[in-house]
Scaffold this active site. Structure first.
Site, PDB file in Angstrom:
ATOM      1  CG  ASN A 127      -1.975  -1.080   1.126  1.00 51.16           C
ATOM      2  OD1 ASN A 127      -2.947  -0.938   0.380  1.00 51.16           O
ATOM      3  ND2 ASN A 127      -1.766  -2.186   1.833  1.00 51.16           N
ATOM      4  CD  GLU A 128       4.651   1.638  -2.760  1.00 49.73           C
ATOM      5  OE1 GLU A 128       4.967   2.243  -1.718  1.00 49.73           O
ATOM      6  OE2 GLU A 128       5.459   0.925  -3.388  1.00 49.73           O
ATOM      7  N   PRO A 129       2.125   5.263  -0.766  1.00 48.30           N
ATOM      8  CG  PRO A 129       3.899   6.701  -0.295  1.00 48.30           C
ATOM      9  CD  PRO A 129       3.595   5.313  -0.831  1.00 48.30           C
ATOM     10  CB  SER A 134      -2.879   3.175   0.157  1.00 49.35           C
ATOM     11  OG  SER A 134      -2.035   2.651  -0.843  1.00 49.35           O
ATOM     12  CB  THR A 175       8.525   0.289  -3.627  1.00 51.51           C
ATOM     13  OG1 THR A 175       7.911   1.056  -2.599  1.00 51.51           O
ATOM     14  CG2 THR A 175       8.271  -1.182  -3.393  1.00 51.51           C
TER      15      THR A 175
END
Ligand code: GLP
Length: 284
Positions: free
Chosen positions: A174-176, A178, A193
């Site tokens: 869950n990347e920024p 999300s 990532t």
């Protein structure tokens, strides 16, 4: 081997913010000296949940993570099993994420990772293992993801979720950006990532651009969460997650709202917490 430090006592904790006044820290945080000791404590907690459920004659649902951080936890759990102290017969597992697309047979797949580090060494029934399917047809992914969350719900939810943290503050993938109520879905990976994963793929250009990840909401639905972080490279994002505002830009900050989440740190990853970096600013 884990028995050399089989008995982790409360005195071994270098720090725990449970009963102390520290308004900056908004997640329960426990620090031990080295990653090995943190891993042992985490493994003992997982063992306890599995065995408690066994005594109740119930299934135990674990949410599991990949990455370098949980490796030692899995090694200790395998050793407990080999020593005849722990069975996984009642355990169901749901892994957080998988690259997409990704063949199960690929050495970079989380499928391989989990089988190498845990599943091939313990007595978990194969049908109880769930890992997001990197081979799922693109047009089926959305339905597949909904089904993944439904399977968790059908088993009564996750009893214990193990997490690591990415440098972007991601949990799972869950990347920024999300959202707190996000469910299992396909996501594009952040540049940071991909750079972090580059060595596993020999070149950043070989890192998949996408992944399937359990959502933030799926993770926050777990009854208990243990999040581990080791090393100075994680110190900044650990501080932001624990002390900063809850924001979609730092998905791990959502854990501040969970009723039973504990951050387990070593002395390097806790170094930027205000308590350690600027202790004079904290009211005693
Ligand atoms: C990957 C995984 C995350 C993990 C993170 C940190 O991005 N999808 O679940 O927490 O890596 O990895 P490491 O433990 O190697 O620092």
């Amino acid at each position: 081997m884990y028995f050399i430090m089989d008995f982790v006592t409360i005195q071994d904790r270098l720090f725990c913010n449970d009963s102390e006044l520290c308004t900056q820290e908004k997640i329960r945080t426990i620090v031990y000296d080295v990653p090995q000791r943190v891993s042992l404590v985490a493994a003992l907690r997982i063992r306890d949940v599995i065995q408690q459920k066994q005594r109740e004659g119930k299934a135990c649902v674990l949410g599991l993570a990949t990455g370098s951080t949980p490796c030692k936890v899995y090694a200790i759990l395998c050793e407990m099993h080999v020593r005849g102290e722990l069975s996984f017969r009642n355990v169901h597992t749901f892994n957080l994420d998988e690259y997409y697309p990704m063949q199960k047979t690929s050495q970079q797949s989380y499928y391989q990772f989990m089988h190498t580090h845990l599943f091939s060494q313990v007595d978990i029934p194969q049908e109880n293992i769930h890992i997001p399917d990197g081979e799922c047809r693109f047009e089926d992914v959305q339905e597949y993801c909904q089904h993944y969350d439904q399977q968790i719900a059908l088993l009564g939810g996750i009893d214990l979720q193990l997490l690591g943290i990415g440098k972007t503050g991601h949990i799972g993938f869950n990347e920024p950006g999300s959202q707190a109520d996000s469910t299992t879905r396909m996501i594009y990976l952040d540049k940071i990532t991909k750079a972090d994963a580059a060595s596993d793929f020999y070149n950043v250009h070989h890192v998949p651009r996408k992944a399937i990840t359990m959502g933030v909401g799926s993770i926050l639905g777990a009854k208990r969460i243990l999040i581990l972080a080791f090393g100075e490279g994680k110190a900044g994002i650990v501080r932001t997650s624990i002390e900063g505002p809850v924001t979609s830009q730092v998905p791990a900050s959502y854990l501040q709202g969970h009723p039973d989440c504990t951050f387990f740190l070593d002395t390097a990853s806790c170094a930027s917490l205000t308590r350690f970096s600027c202790p004079w600013t904290i009211k005693g």
